[in-house]
Write an enzyme that holds these catalytic residues in place. Structure first.
Site, PDB file in Angstrom:
ATOM      1  N   ASP A 135      13.050 -80.833  81.225  1.00  0.00           N
ATOM      2  CA  ASP A 135      11.693 -80.563  80.336  1.00  0.00           C
ATOM      3  C   ASP A 135      11.769 -81.745  79.458  1.00  0.00           C
ATOM      4  O   ASP A 135      10.606 -82.315  79.353  1.00  0.00           O
ATOM      5  CB  ASP A 135      11.601 -79.099  79.819  1.00  0.00           C
ATOM      6  CG  ASP A 135      10.338 -79.055  79.264  1.00  0.00           C
ATOM      7  OD1 ASP A 135       9.400 -78.704  79.913  1.00  0.00           O
ATOM      8  OD2 ASP A 135      10.192 -79.349  78.021  1.00  0.00           O
ATOM      9  N   THR A 163      19.159 -74.107  87.044  1.00  0.00           N
ATOM     10  CA  THR A 163      20.778 -74.438  87.200  1.00  0.00           C
ATOM     11  C   THR A 163      21.242 -75.287  85.840  1.00  0.00           C
ATOM     12  O   THR A 163      22.465 -75.363  85.824  1.00  0.00           O
ATOM     13  CB  THR A 163      21.100 -75.585  88.285  1.00  0.00           C
ATOM     14  OG1 THR A 163      20.241 -76.522  88.090  1.00  0.00           O
ATOM     15  CG2 THR A 163      20.552 -74.961  89.768  1.00  0.00           C
TER      16      THR A 163
END
Ligand code: ADP
Length: 184
Positions: free
Chosen positions: A46, A132
């Site tokens: 992100d 993850t």
């Protein structure tokens, strides 16, 4: 194994591809982001997407989705300076041992992302290994869910739909190996 050669599996006239790399550098119609449910911006993939794409992505996200996005779903914005048309902000689950619906939520985050890309007539998407990183979903399990959900989505798409490529962009050799095993 040459890690720079894409690994590819055909599903009819469509394909799933695995590459090692940085998702912000992908030339595809839609880049999937691993967002949080407040769409507040974070680290990991992100942070990389917002840094490379510039502030217009967050401005648009705040304007269109002030209430955020529930875990297991996704929203779409334009892609700022990135070489893509769209960013799909997908919210995967935080891993809590596996008994709290994590698998269903992870599958749903991938499926929602692919559905949004399809609804926007995308031909190609790049996806990271959702959940993850900071969200600690075990890599092998996450890879299985990612591949199974994407393969099922591509298999059921109407033949007339333009989406032909789902490319997983993995950030480490370990992630690539886990996805390769899931694809096999
Ligand atoms: P989450 O909070 O969903 O776990 P993260 O961003 O922390 O999201 O991690 C998701 C995955 O994205 C991890 O496997 C991480 O290694 C990977 N990743 C981080 N940066 C990038 C990048 N620039 N391109 C592709 N994958 C990335």
């Amino acid at each position: 194994m040459n890690l720079n050669t894409p690994i590819r599996k055909a599903i009819g006239h469509r394909a799933i591809e695995l590459v090692l790399g940085d998702i912000t550098q992908q030339h595809v119609d839609a880049i999937i982001n691993a967002a949080n449910c407040r769409l507040a911006g974070g680290g990991g993939v992100d942070g990389a997407i917002h840094r490379a794409g510039g502030p217009s992505i967050m401005a648009e996200t705040r304007r269109l989705y002030p209430d955020g996005c529930p875990t297991g779903s996704a929203v779409i914005t334009s892609a700022g300076n990135l070489a893509a048309m769209y960013i799909v902000h997908a919210v995967g689950p935080v891993w809590n041992g596996g008994q709290r619906g994590e698998e269903t939520l992870l599958a749903s985050a991938y499926e929602s992302s692919l559905r949004l890309a399809d609804e926007h007539d995308c031909q190609s998407v790049a996806m990271p290994a959702l959940s993850t990183g900071a969200y600690r979903y075990p890599l092998e399990d996450a890879a299985r869910v990612a591949i199974a959900t994407s393969a099922a989505f591509l298999s059921q798409l109407d033949a007339s739909r333009p989406l032909v490529l789902v490319r997983f962009v993995l950030f480490s050799p370990d992630a690539l190996a886990a996805f390769q095993q899931a694809l096999a």
